[in-house]
Design a protein around this motif. Structure first.
Motif, PDB file in Angstrom:
ATOM      1  N   GLY A  76     -29.702 -12.007 -43.477  1.00 26.28           N
ATOM      2  CA  GLY A  76     -28.765 -12.015 -42.363  1.00 26.28           C
ATOM      3  C   GLY A  76     -29.395 -11.906 -40.991  1.00 26.28           C
ATOM      4  N   GLU A  77     -28.833 -11.015 -40.168  1.00 30.99           N
ATOM      5  CA  GLU A  77     -29.226 -10.888 -38.765  1.00 30.99           C
ATOM      6  C   GLU A  77     -30.697 -10.527 -38.615  1.00 30.99           C
ATOM      7  N   ILE A  78     -31.192  -9.629 -39.463  1.00 27.91           N
ATOM      8  CA  ILE A  78     -32.584  -9.195 -39.348  1.00 27.91           C
ATOM      9  C   ILE A  78     -33.523 -10.361 -39.657  1.00 27.91           C
ATOM     10  N   LYS A  79     -33.231 -11.096 -40.721  1.00 33.74           N
ATOM     11  CA  LYS A  79     -34.051 -12.265 -41.073  1.00 33.74           C
ATOM     12  C   LYS A  79     -34.032 -13.284 -39.941  1.00 33.74           C
ATOM     13  N   ASN A  80     -32.852 -13.557 -39.386  1.00 30.82           N
ATOM     14  CA  ASN A  80     -32.752 -14.544 -38.308  1.00 30.82           C
ATOM     15  C   ASN A  80     -33.547 -14.112 -37.078  1.00 30.82           C
ATOM     16  N   LYS A  81     -33.539 -12.798 -36.792  1.00 24.68           N
ATOM     17  CA  LYS A  81     -34.275 -12.305 -35.634  1.00 24.68           C
ATOM     18  C   LYS A  81     -35.780 -12.463 -35.833  1.00 24.68           C
ATOM     19  N   ILE A  82     -36.265 -12.146 -37.037  1.00 28.68           N
ATOM     20  CA  ILE A  82     -37.699 -12.300 -37.314  1.00 28.68           C
ATOM     21  C   ILE A  82     -38.087 -13.771 -37.261  1.00 28.68           C
ATOM     22  N   THR A  98     -43.681 -16.019 -23.416  1.00 30.21           N
ATOM     23  CA  THR A  98     -43.689 -15.735 -24.852  1.00 30.21           C
ATOM     24  C   THR A  98     -43.709 -14.233 -25.112  1.00 30.21           C
ATOM     25  N   LEU A  99     -44.555 -13.506 -24.399  1.00 29.52           N
ATOM     26  CA  LEU A  99     -44.636 -12.062 -24.587  1.00 29.52           C
ATOM     27  C   LEU A  99     -43.297 -11.397 -24.302  1.00 29.52           C
ATOM     28  N   LYS A 100     -42.663 -11.763 -23.213  1.00 27.19           N
ATOM     29  CA  LYS A 100     -41.377 -11.164 -22.850  1.00 27.19           C
ATOM     30  C   LYS A 100     -40.315 -11.474 -23.907  1.00 27.19           C
ATOM     31  N   ALA A 101     -40.280 -12.720 -24.371  1.00 29.89           N
ATOM     32  CA  ALA A 101     -39.282 -13.106 -25.377  1.00 29.89           C
ATOM     33  C   ALA A 101     -39.493 -12.327 -26.674  1.00 29.89           C
ATOM     34  N   VAL A 102     -40.755 -12.190 -27.097  1.00 27.64           N
ATOM     35  CA  VAL A 102     -41.048 -11.493 -28.353  1.00 27.64           C
ATOM     36  C   VAL A 102     -40.717 -10.010 -28.238  1.00 27.64           C
ATOM     37  N   ILE A 103     -41.092  -9.385 -27.127  1.00 23.95           N
ATOM     38  CA  ILE A 103     -40.816  -7.956 -26.950  1.00 23.95           C
ATOM     39  C   ILE A 103     -39.307  -7.701 -26.882  1.00 23.95           C
ATOM     40  N   THR A 104     -38.575  -8.574 -26.212  1.00 26.16           N
ATOM     41  CA  THR A 104     -37.120  -8.418 -26.127  1.00 26.16           C
ATOM     42  C   THR A 104     -36.486  -8.500 -27.513  1.00 26.16           C
ATOM     43  N   LYS A 105     -36.910  -9.467 -28.306  1.00 22.96           N
ATOM     44  CA  LYS A 105     -36.330  -9.630 -29.643  1.00 22.96           C
ATOM     45  C   LYS A 105     -36.788  -8.526 -30.596  1.00 22.96           C
ATOM     46  N   LEU A 106     -38.044  -8.103 -30.473  1.00 23.55           N
ATOM     47  CA  LEU A 106     -38.504  -6.980 -31.286  1.00 23.55           C
ATOM     48  C   LEU A 106     -37.720  -5.716 -30.954  1.00 23.55           C
ATOM     49  N   ASP A 107     -37.453  -5.515 -29.671  1.00 25.10           N
ATOM     50  CA  ASP A 107     -36.702  -4.332 -29.258  1.00 25.10           C
ATOM     51  C   ASP A 107     -35.297  -4.354 -29.851  1.00 25.10           C
ATOM     52  N   GLU A 108     -34.664  -5.516 -29.829  1.00 20.77           N
ATOM     53  CA  GLU A 108     -33.340  -5.647 -30.447  1.00 20.77           C
ATOM     54  C   GLU A 108     -33.418  -5.383 -31.950  1.00 20.77           C
ATOM     55  N   LEU A 109     -34.517  -5.828 -32.561  1.00 20.19           N
ATOM     56  CA  LEU A 109     -34.715  -5.607 -33.989  1.00 20.19           C
ATOM     57  C   LEU A 109     -34.862  -4.115 -34.293  1.00 20.19           C
TER      58      LEU A 109
END
Length: 229
Positions: free
Chosen positions: A4-10, A122-133
């Motif tokens: 689900g959501e976690i898989k999609n975020k990764i 790229t760094l900002k996008a990854v950190i933002t999505k990791l934080d949401e994760l």
């Protein structure tokens, strides 16, 4: 299992890396791991601060007063270029020197660590999505973080480059309960992966003997109990 959501975020984070030209699986997993580690440093520091407030006892900190901007919850709010420069020029050199004055495995293995994310965007996008994760309630357990890491590794497996799977927690816990390690034992896992067996062993000793352990046992628990390769 990640769904689900976690898989999609990764998957989305993975796509961000590859869209930036990072096509080497090992490099992506390496950078993913470093960022997870940096996030965990802030979590440990938060726990230390909470302990100090509750107990009134001072403990050793990871981040000095003049390095507070290196903490995840602070730098995640920075704009792209500021974040990229801070990570590349200050945070990465800082984490490489943690325990550098000690003969620790961390100091040896981090010696050659390199920051390889190619762009501020790229760094900002990854950190933002990791934080949401990390903010997802399902993820805020130790075993779920292991599931995430296993899922990332499975992407390499699907490419034919690696075969590495974690022993489920209930199996690890059962095996540790059968062995029943003691507080003054020395425990080694020569192929520890994400260290699940070592974690289960430490949890068993703490939960079984913690209220009976003296200073000598707790010193061994902190510094001599576990070794992993």
């Amino acid at each position: 299992m990640i769904t689900g959501e976690i898989k999609n975020k990764i998957d989305s984070i993975w796509d961000d890396f590859f869209s930036a030209g990072m096509s080497e699986y090992l490099t992506v997993i390496e950078q993913f791991s470093y960022l997870m580690f940096i996030h965990s440093l802030d979590e440990v520091e938060n726990e230390t601060e909470q302990y100090e407030k509750m107990s009134g006892e001072k403990k050793e900190h990871i981040f000095p007063e003049d390095k507070q901007k290196y903490r995840w919850h602070i730098f995640k709010t920075f704009e792209e270029n500021e974040l990229f420069n801070l990570m590349n020029k200050e945070i990465f050199p800082f984490i490489k020197k943690i325990n550098a004055n000690e003969e620790s495995a961390f100091a040896r293995y981090m010696k050659d660590a390199a920051f390889s994310i190619p762009s501020p965007q790229t760094l900002k996008a990854v950190i933002t999505k990791l934080d949401e994760l990390f903010e997802n309630p399902e993820v805020q357990t130790r075993d779920m973080l292991g599931d995430i890491y296993e899922y990332v590794l499975s992407k390499m497996n699907s490419s034919g480059q690696v075969g590495m799977f974690r022993t489920p927690k209930q199996i690890r816990d059962m095996m540790v309960q059968l062995i029943r390690p003691q507080p003054m034992d020395t425990i080694c896992d020569p192929a520890c992966g994400t260290a699940g067996f070592l974690i289960s062993s430490a949890e068993f000793i703490r939960d079984t003997y913690g209220n009976k352990m003296g200073d000598k046992e707790w010193e061994h628990y902190s510094k001599g109990l576990l070794t992993g390769f």
